[in-house]
Scaffold this motif. Structure first.
Motif: not given
Length: 265
Positions: A241-251
Motif C-alpha cells: 500500500x502506498x498512496x502518499x507519493x507526489x510528483x513533487x517528491x520525485x524532484x
C-alpha cells in the motif's frame, strides 16, 4: 604589467607618495593569489570529477597542477621580498615570464569555475546517474544520452572562457527535461504497482470474506489441492500500500521515499 595581472592600479607606482599604498596592495593581492593557488590544488586532488568522469582531461589536469605550484611559489614570499617600495627594484620577472604567470593564473581561475559548475549541477547529475542504467526504453535512453552530451559540451567550454554559472545553467536546463519525463514514467508505474486507499479496502474485504473463509475450510479435504489458494493469499498479502507519493517528491529522489518502489518490481 604585474600590477595589471593582479588587478592593481599601476598608477600607484608613478607617484612616490602612492608607492607605499601600491606595495600594500601588491602584498595583499600576492597573498590572496597564493592562497587561491593552494585551495585550487586541493580541489584538483579532492574529487575533481562529475558524473563519474574527470572535469578535465589528463593533460589539462597536469597543467593546472603545475600552475598551482608555480603561482604559489611565485607569490608566497612577496611579503618578505617586496615589502618596501625600494625592494621593488629587485623585481626580476621578464615580460615573457609574466605572460606565462598570467596564463597560469587564468588556469587557476578556471578551476574555481569548474568547482562552481560541479556544485550547481551536482543534484541533477546525481539524480540522472541513479537512473542512467534503468531500462526505460530506447527513446528515453536516447534523450538521456543527448542530455549527457550537453553536459560534456558545457563542461568543456569552461576552459575556453565560459563561466561555471553559465555552463551549469545550460546543463541543468537539459537535465531537468529528462528528469521530468522520468518522473512521469515512474509516477504512473508506481500507481499501477501500489494499492491506494480504495484498493486496500477491497483487499481487506476479500481477506475477511466468507468466500475465502470457506475456501480455507476446504483445505482439510485431502483430495483438493490447496497450493493455488495459498499462492493467491500470499500474492494478495504481499501487495504493498502506498498512496502518499507526489510528483513533487520525485524532484529530489528517484524512488518513492515511502515504499521505495523500484521500476521493474
Amino acid at each position: 604589467k604585474l600590477f595589471d595581472v593582479l588587478e592593481i592600479n599601476p598608477a600607484l607606482l608613478d607617484n612616490p607618495n602612492d608607492r607605499d599604498e601600491g606595495v600594500k596592495q601588491l602584498l595583499k593581492k600576492a597573498q590572496e593569489t597564493s592562497n587561491s593557488a593552494v585551495l585550487a590544488n586541493q580541489k584538483l586532488n579532492n574529487g575533481f570529477e562529475l558524473w563519474n568522469e574527470p572535469l578535465v582531461d589528463a593533460q589539462h589536469l597536469i597543467a593546472m597542477q603545475k600552475a598551482c605550484a608555480a603561482v604559489k611559489d611565485e607569490f608566497s614570499n612577496y611579503s618578505a621580498r617586496f615589502n618596501t617600495p625600494a625592494k621593488l627594484n629587485n623585481f626580476t620577472l621578464t615580460f615573457e615570464e609574466i605572460d606565462k604567470l598570467t596564463e597560469q593564473i587564468t588556469l587557476i581561475k578556471a578551476i574555481a569555475e569548474y568547482v562552481t559548475f560541479k556544485t550547481d549541477c551536482a543534484n541533477n547529475v546525481s539524480y540522472l546517474s541513479n537512473i542512467e542504467f534503468i531500462d526505460l526504453g530506447a527513446n528515453f535512453k536516447q534523450k538521456l544520452e543527448a542530455a549527457k552530451d550537453e553536459f560534456r559540451s558545457a563542461r568543456d567550454s569552461i576552459l575556453t572562457g565560459t563561466s561555471g554559472d553559465a555552463a551549469a545553467q545550460k546543463v541543468n536546463a537539459a537535465l531537468e527535461k529528462v528528469k521530468e519525463e522520468y518522473i512521469g514514467i515512474y509516477f504512473e508505474e508506481h500507481k499501477k504497482k501500489r494499492l491506494d486507499i480504495d484498493d486496500a479496502k477491497r483487499r481487506g474485504k476479500l481477506q475477511e470474506s466468507s468466500v475465502l473463509a470457506n475456501l480455507r475450510k476446504l483445505r482439510g479435504v485431502e483430495i483438493l489441492s490447496a497450493a493455488k489458494l495459498t499462492k493467491i493469499e500470499q500474492d494478495m498479502a504481499n501487495l504493498k500500500i502506498c498512496y502518499e507519493l507526489t510528483p513533487t517528491e520525485l524532484k529530489t529522489t528517484h524512488i518513492c521515499p515511502h515504499c521505495h518502489y523500484n521500476l521493474g518490481d
